[in-house]
Design an enzyme around this catalytic site. Structure first.
Site, mmCIF file in Angstrom:
data_model
loop_
_atom_site.group_PDB
_atom_site.id
_atom_site.type_symbol
_atom_site.label_atom_id
_atom_site.label_comp_id
_atom_site.label_asym_id
_atom_site.label_seq_id
_atom_site.Cartn_x
_atom_site.Cartn_y
_atom_site.Cartn_z
ATOM 1 N N TYR A 1 -11.298 8.458 7.832
ATOM 2 C CA TYR A 1 -10.712 9.788 7.885
ATOM 3 C C TYR A 1 -11.604 10.812 8.579
ATOM 4 O O TYR A 1 -11.226 11.975 8.707
ATOM 5 C CB TYR A 1 -10.288 10.223 6.483
ATOM 6 C CG TYR A 1 -8.990 9.541 6.100
ATOM 7 C CD1 TYR A 1 -7.776 10.207 6.205
ATOM 8 C CD2 TYR A 1 -8.970 8.215 5.712
ATOM 9 C CE1 TYR A 1 -6.582 9.575 5.907
ATOM 10 C CE2 TYR A 1 -7.783 7.564 5.412
ATOM 11 C CZ TYR A 1 -6.590 8.252 5.515
ATOM 12 O OH TYR A 1 -5.411 7.621 5.236
ATOM 13 N N SER B 1 -7.371 -0.842 5.885
ATOM 14 C CA SER B 1 -8.026 -0.327 4.691
ATOM 15 C C SER B 1 -7.958 1.199 4.696
ATOM 16 O O SER B 1 -8.287 1.843 5.700
ATOM 17 C CB SER B 1 -9.491 -0.776 4.644
ATOM 18 O OG SER B 1 -10.154 -0.228 3.530
ATOM 19 N N LYS B 2 -7.541 1.757 3.565
ATOM 20 C CA LYS B 2 -7.503 3.220 3.435
ATOM 21 C C LYS B 2 -8.893 3.674 2.980
ATOM 22 O O LYS B 2 -9.141 3.956 1.806
ATOM 23 C CB LYS B 2 -6.417 3.632 2.441
ATOM 24 C CG LYS B 2 -6.071 5.118 2.453
ATOM 25 C CD LYS B 2 -4.860 5.381 1.559
ATOM 26 C CE LYS B 2 -4.549 6.867 1.439
ATOM 27 N NZ LYS B 2 -4.068 7.437 2.707
ATOM 28 N N ALA B 3 -9.806 3.676 3.939
ATOM 29 C CA ALA B 3 -11.217 3.923 3.656
ATOM 30 C C ALA B 3 -11.605 5.348 4.027
ATOM 31 O O ALA B 3 -11.106 5.916 5.001
ATOM 32 C CB ALA B 3 -12.078 2.926 4.435
#
Length: 313
Positions: free
Chosen positions: A165, A159-161
């Site tokens: 980051y 998941s690019k959550a």
């Protein structure tokens, strides 16, 4: 960042300066957002968004992993993709970076987000070369970070959550403090994972190696693009666990990502990579990539979605 005129919010265009959230929105305390990075390129036929369906699908997939369904968003992947096209057209952009975000908004302040509304924004703006224009030819100096990527069953790396980051920030800041352009994280087993916001490819004896998804890497769309372009040229690409020391004896290394595009690595931990600048295989694949996205060579894989150019008001 230069503001554009409009941002898409929950199905409507609003002014850039009106795209605001409350300081006590769930996302501020808990990082509960998912997002995408998408590029629109200027081509001879007009602006075109690169691999739009794949980005839109990964966007809703990222949300689903965090139990945010299309019903909660109010839009499916196709509709969100069309919203990106419409936004670029409304802002009359020739080329731009597009940032869709789904976040949990203002409601309950506890960790449980059941009563927090889902907000969806899409913005776009001009953004140049992420690691610098000269980096595309000369390469960048990077280091192995002291920060590892997540172990399995901690946070989902598919998941690019937004919360993921925080790790990327630590990697990038550590690299910067120590005089490097970027850092490379290892996974919890000590194998190469990825950069703070890029996938990595390692070339040795004419073969290309890249870490598997099990090494806590994001399934990059530019990563997939380069695998395909290498296949078109008959260059083998092998997904395999990569020991750290393999980086130091590589012939060539390059990063890929929507922001980084295809950026060579010229040194790691002060070890020169190959000739200490962009290598021949990297140069060929880089030319193939930019040829496709800029519309100067045929788009044989159907990767470009044209954006209608609206007449000036």
């Amino acid at each position: 960042m230069t503001p554009t005129e409009k941002i898409w919010h929950n199905g409507k265009f609003i002014r850039w300066e009106d795209a605001k959230i409350h300081v006590l929105s769930h996302v501020v305390s808990y990082g509960s957002s998912v997002f995408e990075g998408v590029r629109c390129y200027e081509t001879p036929a007009g602006p075109a968004i690169f691999r739009l369906p794949e980005h839109a699908r990964r966007f809703v997939d990222s949300a689903r992993i965090y139990r945010i369904t299309e019903e909660m968003i109010g839009f499916n992947a196709d509709q969100l993709g069309q919203a990106m096209v419409d936004l670029v057209a409304v802002n009359r952009m020739k080329s731009c970076y597009i940032r869709p975000i789904i976040l949990r908004g203002y409601g309950d302040i506890g960790v449980m987000p059941r009563n927090n509304p889902i907000e969806t924004f899409i913005a776009c703006w001009d953004w140049g070369k992420y690691l610098g224009a000269e980096a595309l030819a000369e390469g960048v100096d990077v280091c192995i970070s002291s920060w590892n990527r997540n172990a399995p069953n901690t946070m989902p790396t598919l998941s690019k959550a937004g919360g993921n980051y925080l790790s990327s920030q630590l990697i990038r800041m550590e690299a910067d403090v120590n005089g490097y352009a970027e850092g490379i994280a290892l996974d919890v087993q000590g194998y190469v994972s990825e950069g703070s916001g890029e996938n990595i490819f390692v070339i040795r004896d004419g073969k290309i190696y890249t870490p598997p998804l099990s090494a806590a890497v994001l399934p990059g769309i530019t990563r997939d693009t380069l695998v395909t372009l290498a296949g078109d040229r008959g260059i083998p690409v092998i997904e395999i666990n990569i020991p750290r020391e393999s980086l130091y004896i590589a012939d060539e290394i390059f990063f890929t990502g929507t922001a980084a595009e295809v950026t060579p690595v010229r040194s790691i931990d002060r070890y020169p990579i190959g000739r200490g600048r962009r290598g021949p295989i990297t140069e060929v694949l880089q030319a193939d990539f930019f040829g496709v996205v800029q519309g100067t060579i045929p788009d044989r894989h159907g990767w470009l979605t044209p954006v209608p150019v609206l007449a000036a008001a």
